[in-house]
Design an enzyme around this catalytic site. Structure first.
Site, PDB file in Angstrom:
ATOM      1  N   ALA A 130       0.818  -1.184  -0.093  1.00  0.00           N
ATOM      2  CA  ALA A 130       0.011  -0.015   0.093  1.00  0.00           C
ATOM      3  C   ALA A 130       0.877   1.359   0.028  1.00  0.00           C
ATOM      4  O   ALA A 130       1.093   1.868   1.123  1.00  0.00           O
ATOM      5  CB  ALA A 130      -0.984   0.105   1.405  1.00  0.00           C
ATOM      6  N   GLN A 131       1.341   1.683  -1.125  1.00  0.00           N
ATOM      7  CA  GLN A 131       2.040   2.916  -1.350  1.00  0.00           C
ATOM      8  C   GLN A 131       1.355   4.044  -1.936  1.00  0.00           C
ATOM      9  O   GLN A 131       1.008   5.019  -1.284  1.00  0.00           O
ATOM     10  CB  GLN A 131       3.514   2.542  -2.209  1.00  0.00           C
ATOM     11  CG  GLN A 131       4.261   3.641  -2.415  1.00  0.00           C
ATOM     12  CD  GLN A 131       5.494   3.213  -3.188  1.00  0.00           C
ATOM     13  OE1 GLN A 131       6.381   2.313  -2.572  1.00  0.00           O
ATOM     14  NE2 GLN A 131       5.688   3.611  -4.135  1.00  0.00           N
ATOM     15  N   GLY A 137       1.452   9.250  -6.650  1.00  0.00           N
ATOM     16  CA  GLY A 137       1.831   7.865  -6.826  1.00  0.00           C
ATOM     17  C   GLY A 137       3.268   7.966  -7.117  1.00  0.00           C
ATOM     18  O   GLY A 137       4.119   7.461  -6.349  1.00  0.00           O
ATOM     19  N   SER A 138       3.676   8.608  -8.206  1.00  0.00           N
ATOM     20  CA  SER A 138       5.021   8.516  -8.613  1.00  0.00           C
ATOM     21  C   SER A 138       6.017   9.271  -7.392  1.00  0.00           C
ATOM     22  O   SER A 138       7.034   8.876  -7.170  1.00  0.00           O
ATOM     23  CB  SER A 138       5.190   9.464  -9.940  1.00  0.00           C
ATOM     24  OG  SER A 138       4.676   8.648 -11.022  1.00  0.00           O
ATOM     25  N   GLY A 171      -3.306  -3.669  -5.204  1.00  0.00           N
ATOM     26  CA  GLY A 171      -3.819  -4.846  -5.503  1.00  0.00           C
ATOM     27  C   GLY A 171      -4.086  -5.723  -4.319  1.00  0.00           C
ATOM     28  O   GLY A 171      -3.186  -5.700  -3.571  1.00  0.00           O
ATOM     29  N   GLN A 319       1.107  -5.948 -44.686  1.00  0.00           N
ATOM     30  CA  GLN A 319       0.730  -6.740 -43.520  1.00  0.00           C
ATOM     31  C   GLN A 319       2.044  -7.087 -42.788  1.00  0.00           C
ATOM     32  O   GLN A 319       2.231  -7.108 -41.598  1.00  0.00           O
ATOM     33  CB  GLN A 319      -0.040  -7.961 -43.813  1.00  0.00           C
ATOM     34  CG  GLN A 319      -0.437  -8.883 -42.723  1.00  0.00           C
ATOM     35  CD  GLN A 319      -1.596  -8.181 -41.822  1.00  0.00           C
ATOM     36  OE1 GLN A 319      -2.075  -7.214 -41.964  1.00  0.00           O
ATOM     37  NE2 GLN A 319      -2.029  -9.174 -40.804  1.00  0.00           N
ATOM     38  N   GLY A 391     -11.464  -7.065 -38.345  1.00  0.00           N
ATOM     39  CA  GLY A 391     -12.691  -7.167 -37.229  1.00  0.00           C
ATOM     40  C   GLY A 391     -12.501  -8.249 -36.337  1.00  0.00           C
ATOM     41  O   GLY A 391     -12.689  -7.979 -35.272  1.00  0.00           O
ATOM     42  N   GLU A 414       4.491   0.096 -11.077  1.00  0.00           N
ATOM     43  CA  GLU A 414       5.987  -0.186 -10.888  1.00  0.00           C
ATOM     44  C   GLU A 414       6.817   0.796 -11.629  1.00  0.00           C
ATOM     45  O   GLU A 414       7.890   0.456 -12.051  1.00  0.00           O
ATOM     46  CB  GLU A 414       6.223  -1.683 -11.427  1.00  0.00           C
ATOM     47  CG  GLU A 414       5.902  -2.707 -10.446  1.00  0.00           C
ATOM     48  CD  GLU A 414       6.750  -2.504  -8.888  1.00  0.00           C
ATOM     49  OE1 GLU A 414       7.792  -2.600  -8.935  1.00  0.00           O
ATOM     50  OE2 GLU A 414       5.856  -2.305  -8.162  1.00  0.00           O
ATOM     51  N   ALA A 505      16.189  11.062 -25.277  1.00  0.00           N
ATOM     52  CA  ALA A 505      17.667  10.354 -25.378  1.00  0.00           C
ATOM     53  C   ALA A 505      17.725   9.061 -24.646  1.00  0.00           C
ATOM     54  O   ALA A 505      18.002   8.106 -25.119  1.00  0.00           O
ATOM     55  CB  ALA A 505      18.434  11.524 -24.476  1.00  0.00           C
TER      56      ALA A 505
HETATM   57  C1  LIG Z   1      -3.394  -1.831 -12.484  1.00  0.00           C
HETATM   58  C2  LIG Z   1      -2.436  -0.933 -11.314  1.00  0.00           C
HETATM   59  C3  LIG Z   1      -2.079  -1.717 -10.349  1.00  0.00           C
HETATM   60  C4  LIG Z   1      -1.426  -1.056  -9.539  1.00  0.00           C
HETATM   61  N1  LIG Z   1      -1.140  -1.565  -8.239  1.00  0.00           N
HETATM   62  C5  LIG Z   1      -0.598  -0.873  -7.308  1.00  0.00           C
HETATM   63  C6  LIG Z   1      -0.142  -1.582  -5.789  1.00  0.00           C
HETATM   64  O1  LIG Z   1      -0.168  -2.787  -6.046  1.00  0.00           O
HETATM   65  N2  LIG Z   1       0.500  -0.977  -4.843  1.00  0.00           N
HETATM   66  C7  LIG Z   1       0.487   0.591  -5.224  1.00  0.00           C
HETATM   67  O2  LIG Z   1       0.883   1.281  -4.195  1.00  0.00           O
HETATM   68  N3  LIG Z   1       0.185   1.238  -6.220  1.00  0.00           N
HETATM   69  C8  LIG Z   1      -0.461   0.537  -7.155  1.00  0.00           C
HETATM   70  N4  LIG Z   1      -0.669   1.405  -8.342  1.00  0.00           N
HETATM   71  C9  LIG Z   1      -0.181   2.407  -8.604  1.00  0.00           C
HETATM   72  C10 LIG Z   1       0.825   2.694  -9.227  1.00  0.00           C
HETATM   73  O3  LIG Z   1       1.991   2.235  -8.687  1.00  0.00           O
HETATM   74  C11 LIG Z   1       0.992   4.388  -9.791  1.00  0.00           C
HETATM   75  O4  LIG Z   1      -0.228   4.471 -10.655  1.00  0.00           O
HETATM   76  C12 LIG Z   1       1.997   4.551 -10.459  1.00  0.00           C
HETATM   77  O5  LIG Z   1       3.072   4.637  -9.873  1.00  0.00           O
HETATM   78  C13 LIG Z   1       2.014   5.959 -11.506  1.00  0.00           C
HETATM   79  O6  LIG Z   1       1.809   6.956 -10.344  1.00  0.00           O
HETATM   80  P1  LIG Z   1       0.626   8.139 -10.468  1.00  0.00           P
HETATM   81  O7  LIG Z   1      -0.557   7.359 -10.783  1.00  0.00           O
HETATM   82  O8  LIG Z   1       0.653   9.067  -9.478  1.00  0.00           O
HETATM   83  O9  LIG Z   1       0.655   8.924 -11.763  1.00  0.00           O
HETATM   84  P2  LIG Z   1       1.195  10.311 -11.922  1.00  0.00           P
HETATM   85  O10 LIG Z   1       2.919  10.373 -11.458  1.00  0.00           O
HETATM   86  O11 LIG Z   1       0.543  11.262 -11.447  1.00  0.00           O
HETATM   87  O12 LIG Z   1       1.542  10.406 -13.609  1.00  0.00           O
HETATM   88  C14 LIG Z   1       0.725  11.058 -14.599  1.00  0.00           C
HETATM   89  C15 LIG Z   1       1.291  11.727 -15.685  1.00  0.00           C
HETATM   90  O13 LIG Z   1       2.185  12.851 -15.163  1.00  0.00           O
HETATM   91  C16 LIG Z   1       3.610  12.576 -15.671  1.00  0.00           C
HETATM   92  N5  LIG Z   1       4.464  13.112 -14.714  1.00  0.00           N
HETATM   93  C17 LIG Z   1       4.485  12.776 -13.385  1.00  0.00           C
HETATM   94  N6  LIG Z   1       5.750  13.280 -12.675  1.00  0.00           N
HETATM   95  C18 LIG Z   1       6.382  13.524 -13.775  1.00  0.00           C
HETATM   96  C19 LIG Z   1       7.699  14.368 -13.649  1.00  0.00           C
HETATM   97  N7  LIG Z   1       8.418  14.410 -12.724  1.00  0.00           N
HETATM   98  N8  LIG Z   1       8.139  14.504 -14.941  1.00  0.00           N
HETATM   99  C20 LIG Z   1       7.542  14.226 -16.163  1.00  0.00           C
HETATM  100  N9  LIG Z   1       6.321  13.599 -16.209  1.00  0.00           N
HETATM  101  C21 LIG Z   1       5.769  13.479 -14.850  1.00  0.00           C
HETATM  102  C22 LIG Z   1       3.497  10.852 -15.742  1.00  0.00           C
HETATM  103  O14 LIG Z   1       4.682  10.843 -16.855  1.00  0.00           O
HETATM  104  C23 LIG Z   1       2.255  10.658 -16.483  1.00  0.00           C
HETATM  105  O15 LIG Z   1       2.180  10.797 -17.603  1.00  0.00           O
HETATM  106  C24 LIG Z   1      -1.249   0.376  -9.525  1.00  0.00           C
HETATM  107  C25 LIG Z   1      -1.492   1.190 -10.746  1.00  0.00           C
HETATM  108  C26 LIG Z   1      -2.370   0.481 -11.586  1.00  0.00           C
HETATM  109  C27 LIG Z   1      -2.656   1.110 -12.834  1.00  0.00           C
END
Ligand SMILES: Cc1cc2nc3c(=O)[nH]c(=O)nc-3n(C[C@H](O)[C@H](O)[C@H](O)COP(=O)(O)OP(=O)(O)OC[C@H]3O[C@@H](n4cnc5c(N)ncnc54)[C@H](O)[C@@H]3O)c2cc1C
Length: 642
Positions: A130-131, A137-138, A171, A319, A391, A414, A505
């Site tokens: 649970a992160q 997220g990121s 998840g 193709q 199709g 990830e 790059a």
């Molecule tokens: C199917 C699925 C399963 C998951 N399972 C888990 C799980 O088990 N546990 C858990 O903790 N999480 C889980 N997640 C969450 C997942 O880890 C996050 O969604 C992921 O890390 C992306 O973070 P975000 O959603 O905050 O995206 P964001 O960071 O908000 O990204 C949105 C957009 O902003 C851009 N962006 C953001 N920051 C920057 C930057 N510094 N420079 C340039 N562009 C940037 C990105 O490139 C992207 O285009 C899951 C997600 C999915 C879809």
């Protein structure tokens, strides 16, 4: 009909199968597992899965997980092969085994490991990772869930201070798990110590209800991942014991003294584990999509030739242009992933056995770039394979939409791919500095950064393709560095001025890396295998250059004549692949049952297959006159008044 096509293959199939699976033992293991799924009634092809409600899909997946557990060791990363065979859903406990346990192994103290590891492995302590939160997220450092140390009771008070801080996406959280590895801001005596993981029981052992002070649920339907209970969770001053903090690198004593120890960089280890699986196992889904598309393109005929014979669609050059570069890329990514696995294992052994961190930066950078590159490839490949089947590619019975749905989240989870490419870019810039200041410190894979120019006669040989791909990445890295440096505020420049150049790059590094791995694989192979792999490698190298050559153009390192040569050469290689296409996809050894495609059986009548499903099996047709017909009468009534 396909037998004649099979006979055209010009290389020993088994040798190729072994190459694709990393050796005879792995391939045999794969076949053994595949036959388990092929022969088990619960895993028989079932296209009515897509007529089921999400509730029923989840229950069926649960039943399947139990059966899979009987045969497979889920703690073994190679068990991910079953997902390759059972694409209708990812088994329950994948997050537990692929994310929670590796994080525990890296972040928990020896004492905590001995207390929990058996319980974790036998699922008596079943947890989620649970992160991610609603608002972040990121940007893990800015997560807002707090874990405030209470000196009076020596407990942590886990709290969700606002809606944004709600844990969202983990998840196995929504319905199943009893524990969670919760990432929260540690605060002791009013001081913040950054984000750390807390291992917390979240549901009652007997009733499975959320514990008091915790709210939990499933986040709702998604694109794909229908059987996965991605969940949400919030805490209202929930009290967790002192040893819930995984404390290999940070300890809080009963009276609130905080002590850091060891090298917290090891924390990267758990992320590497899952990213490595994404590169190693999930890349195989690209090959699955290609098997369907190539086979179908041999069954399918459209329009007649001069002799009034209908033409197989795989004979159309357009193709071939859709499928053959993807086939070459599939092989390139598989060979790249073998090297990456070696690198990850080498790094892990050095750290764990000798406390040697020398490979960590390199491994992290290459793995970040590869995860981004390979997951983009698989989603793109699935989509193009779907499009190449007209199709029928749109229907679930083709087996193609599910690959796209289940694989495209890997671009985001990830480590979101753009962010990962930017992490690789940071490493490229560092190595670029080293090229000048301490060239001996530059790892072999990054020595290409010293390239400024290249004089090549024939742009289409393997060696020259590698040189040009390296030169292209080198020029783009220097261009990104210049952009970055042309503004005084580096942070602002990175975020708002040079981001595109940096990400671009980085995205050109993995094609170069893959080509090196391809060349390595080709060497020492039997003649026929070597020949066909060389053709694939050239198609891959040429395609990567044609798609990404901005660096070469920027510094006039390629001219229009050479670009034309690249295109012509690629086209001239397609007829060789056309002869071998079926064998190249069938080297994966996928059975009909594991492919789950009515349009691409090993042998048979695809039209009869589709007709049988629609007319005899499609559960929507069970009711001869559907209840929905009542609404047609209502529609007539509405229209009658117009
Ligand atoms: C199917 C699925 C399963 C998951 N399972 C888990 C799980 O088990 N546990 C858990 O903790 N999480 C889980 N997640 C969450 C997942 O880890 C996050 O969604 C992921 O890390 C992306 O973070 P975000 O959603 O905050 O995206 P964001 O960071 O908000 O990204 C949105 C957009 O902003 C851009 N962006 C953001 N920051 C920057 C930057 N510094 N420079 C340039 N562009 C940037 C990105 O490139 C992207 O285009 C899951 C997600 C999915 C879809």
């Amino acid at each position: 009909m396909l037998e004649a096509e099979r006979k055209q293959g010009q290389f020993p199939l088994l040798e190729m199968s072994h190459l694709l699976y990393g050796g005879k033992d792995y391939f045999d293991k794969f076949l053994e597992r595949q036959s388990f799924f092929d022969n088990h009634p619960l895993f028989k092809v079932n296209h009515n899965f897509y007529n089921m409600s999400r509730q029923d899909q989840i229950l069926l997946n649960a039943e399947r997980t139990v059966e899979a557990l009987k045969k497979l060791s889920l703690a073994d990363p190679n068990y991910y092969t079953p997902n390759v065979l059972c694409p209708q859903g990812i088994f329950i406990s994948t997050v537990h085994f692929a994310m929670v346990i590796p994080a525990f192994q890296v972040l928990a103290s020896d004492e905590q490991i001995s207390k929990w590891m058996t319980l974790l492995k036998n699922l008596n302590a079943f947890g989620c990772y649970a992160q991610t939160e609603l608002g972040h997220g990121s940007d893990v450092q800015n997560l807002q869930t707090v874990a405030v140390f209470d000196k009076q009771t020596s407990e942590f008070v886990i709290h969700t201070p606002n809606i944004e801080a709600t844990k969202f996406w983990p998840g196995e959280l929504g319905l199943y798990c009893e524990f969670a590895l919760v990432f929260a801001q540690l605060q002791v005596d009013g001081k913040g110590y950054g984000v750390h993981p807390f291992w917390i029981r979240i549901r009652d052992k007997e009733t499975h209800k959320p514990l008091s002070g915790i709210e939990i649920g499933d986040i709702g339907p998604k694109m794909g991942y229908s059987v996965k209970d991605n969940g949400f969770m919030s805490f209202d001053h929930f009290r967790a014991p002192l040893d819930s903090l995984l404390n290999r690198y940070i300890k809080v004593s009963r009276d609130g003294k905080v002590e850091r120890q060891g090298n917290p960089k090891v924390g990267y280890g758990s992320m590497m584990y899952m990213r490595n699986i994404l590169c190693d196992q999930y890349t195989k889904f690209g090959g699955r999509a290609l098997t369907i598309a190539v086979r179908y393109s041999l069954y399918r005929k459209q329009f007649k030739d001069d002799n009034k014979q209908e033409i197989r669609i795989l004979d159309y050059q357009c193709q071939q242009q859709k499928l053959f570069p993807l086939l070459a890329e599939f092989y390139a990514c598989v060979f790249g992933s073998v090297k990456i696995k070696e690198l990850v294992n080498d790094n892990f052994n050095r750290i764990s056995q000798q406390n040697d961190f020398s490979l960590l930066g390199l491994t992290h950078a290459v793995l970040s770039g590869a995860k981004a590159n390979y997951t983009y490839f698989v989603a793109n490949c699935a989509e193009w394979c779907r499009l190449s089947c007209g199709g029928h590619g749109f229907a679930h019975y083709s087996g193609l939409p599910v690959i796209f749905f289940e694989m495209s989240p890997n671009i985001t989870l990830e480590g979101e791919n753009t962010i990962l490419n930017l992490q690789l870019a940071r490493y490229l810039l560092k190595q670029l500095q080293h090229v000048v200041s301490k060239p001996n410190a530059v790892p072999e894979f990054f020595k290409f950064l010293s390239l400024e120019t290249a004089k090549v006669d024939d742009v289409t040989t393997l060696d020259n393709l590698i040189t040009l791909l390296g030169l292209n990445c080198s020029i783009l890295t220097k261009y990104a560095a210049q952009k970055l440096m042309s503004h005084t505020d580096m942070k602002e420049s990175w975020d708002t001025k040079a981001g595109i150049a940096l990400a671009k790059a980085a995205s050109t590094f993995i094609p170069y890396f893959n080509m090196l791995c391809f060349l390595d694989t080709i060497n020492n192979k039997a003649k026929e295998t070597k020949e066909i792999l060389t053709v694939l490698a050239r198609i891959y190298g040429i395609t990567m250059l044609l798609n990404n050559m901005q660096g070469l153009l920027l510094k006039n390192q390629i001219n229009s004549q050479q670009i034309q040569t690249l295109q012509d050469t690629r086209e001239s290689l397609y007829p060789i692949i056309r002869l071998n296409a079926l064998s190249l996809v069938e080297a994966q050894g996928l059975s009909d049952n594991s492919l789950q495609s009515l349009i691409a059986p090993k042998d048979g009548d695809v039209y009869q297959n589709m007709y049988n499903f629609a007319s005899k099996e499609n559960s929507l047709n069970k009711q001869q006159v559907h209840n929905g017909i009542n609404y047609i009468q209502k529609m007539r009534e509405v229209n009658a008044k117009l």
